[in-house]
Design a protein around this motif. Sequence first.
Motif, PDB file in Angstrom:
ATOM      1  N   GLY A  58       0.788  -1.186   0.088  1.00 26.45           N
ATOM      2  CA  GLY A  58      -0.019   0.017  -0.002  1.00 26.45           C
ATOM      3  C   GLY A  58       0.913   1.324   0.020  1.00 26.45           C
ATOM      4  N   SER A  59       0.832   2.059   1.046  1.00 24.87           N
ATOM      5  CA  SER A  59       1.470   3.251   1.010  1.00 24.87           C
ATOM      6  C   SER A  59       2.746   3.051   2.147  1.00 24.87           C
ATOM      7  CB  SER A  59       0.544   4.423   1.654  1.00 24.87           C
ATOM      8  OG  SER A  59       0.324   4.193   2.749  1.00 24.87           O
ATOM      9  N   ASP A  60       2.935   1.887   2.588  1.00 23.35           N
ATOM     10  CA  ASP A  60       4.164   1.778   3.452  1.00 23.35           C
ATOM     11  C   ASP A  60       5.263   1.215   2.917  1.00 23.35           C
ATOM     12  OD1 ASP A  60       2.693   2.350   5.877  1.00 23.35           O
ATOM     13  OD2 ASP A  60       1.703   0.519   5.641  1.00 23.35           O
ATOM     14  N   ILE A  61       6.544   1.462   3.037  1.00 16.38           N
ATOM     15  CA  ILE A  61       7.645   1.461   2.275  1.00 16.38           C
ATOM     16  C   ILE A  61       8.801   0.747   3.405  1.00 16.38           C
ATOM     17  CG2 ILE A  61       9.598   2.211   1.176  1.00 16.38           C
ATOM     18  CD1 ILE A  61       7.122   2.924  -0.240  1.00 16.38           C
ATOM     19  N   TYR A  62       9.221  -0.471   2.946  1.00 16.14           N
ATOM     20  CA  TYR A  62      10.148  -1.264   3.671  1.00 16.14           C
ATOM     21  C   TYR A  62      11.444  -1.252   3.124  1.00 16.14           C
ATOM     22  CZ  TYR A  62       5.908  -2.273   5.922  1.00 16.14           C
ATOM     23  OH  TYR A  62       4.645  -2.365   6.453  1.00 16.14           O
ATOM     24  N   CYS A  63      12.579  -0.343   3.603  1.00  9.22           N
ATOM     25  CA  CYS A  63      13.660  -0.373   3.008  1.00  9.22           C
ATOM     26  C   CYS A  63      14.774  -1.450   3.682  1.00  9.22           C
ATOM     27  CB  CYS A  63      14.381   0.757   3.126  1.00  9.22           C
ATOM     28  SG  CYS A  63      13.454   2.173   2.211  1.00  9.22           S
ATOM     29  N   ASP A  64      15.526  -2.369   3.018  1.00  9.81           N
ATOM     30  CA  ASP A  64      16.352  -3.069   3.314  1.00  9.81           C
ATOM     31  C   ASP A  64      15.924  -4.596   3.342  1.00  9.81           C
ATOM     32  OD1 ASP A  64      19.347  -2.996   5.071  1.00  9.81           O
ATOM     33  OD2 ASP A  64      18.071  -4.785   5.137  1.00  9.81           O
ATOM     34  N   SER A  65      16.471  -5.601   2.680  1.00  8.04           N
ATOM     35  CA  SER A  65      16.188  -6.850   2.709  1.00  8.04           C
ATOM     36  C   SER A  65      15.924  -7.487   4.266  1.00  8.04           C
ATOM     37  CB  SER A  65      17.204  -7.600   1.955  1.00  8.04           C
ATOM     38  OG  SER A  65      18.400  -7.876   2.888  1.00  8.04           O
TER      39      SER A  65
END
Length: 224
Positions: A58-65
């Motif tokens: 959605g509008s949530d962003i998750y950075c880094d594996s």
Amino acid sequence: MASIMHHFDALPFGEKIRLIFGLKSLSWKSVDAELIMPKPKLTASTGGYRTTPVMQIGSDIYCDSRLIAEELEARYPSPSIFPGGSKGLCMALSTWSDTDFHIASSGLTIAIKKDQFPPEFMADRKAYFKGFMDLRAHASLIEEQLSDSRRFWLGGEPSLADFHAYVEIWTARAYVPFSDNIIFAGFWKMVECEARVKAIGHGQRTDISTEEASEAARSSPPNA
Ligand SMILES: N[C@@H](CCC(=O)N[C@@H](CS)C(=O)NCC(=O)O)C(=O)O
């Protein structure tokens, strides 16, 4: 809501996450990310974070594996990427995979395939260049761990530890012509385990454009 991953096909960090989608039998959406800075499409969502992969729900962003793996585990706990209470061990192993092993594998790949990459990319990544003995030394740890004929690194079930090990081997096999018969020669248990990990697959992938991903972010509430 389906996860959207910003990545590119040759990316080992991305392959780790694709395998998590596979293990958990998930449907997900794929966006082709830019390779080198500036990355206006990627940074428009991340606010300046430069590396891939990036996951969007959605509008949530998750950075880094590592964060992406933890978020997918929290949302879709079964089957677990941390079987038998192995989360601490699996997360600790990400440092081995993402630094020393990655530099040995991707560094050699970039050095050998230098004519196939744009000069700007070579200049950007030149710190990675390394020799192949490092790579064989890292792979020998995998063979050692599997030497009692266990099916996966931690026993009978696949875990994130397998994906950490697999993706660096996968990169070298894809790009380094002498990896099969010189660098990884004699590592038979590793070869068998690689086949098991590969068979996990990538789940159900649908390719979408950056514009579609941006629209999904605009039209979704937080914490969707
Ligand atoms: N800690 C990050 C590392 C990811 C990473 O290093 N990605 C590289 C793949 S080539 C990248 O995007 N490098 C681009 C850059 O440094 O600009 C993760 O686990 O996701």
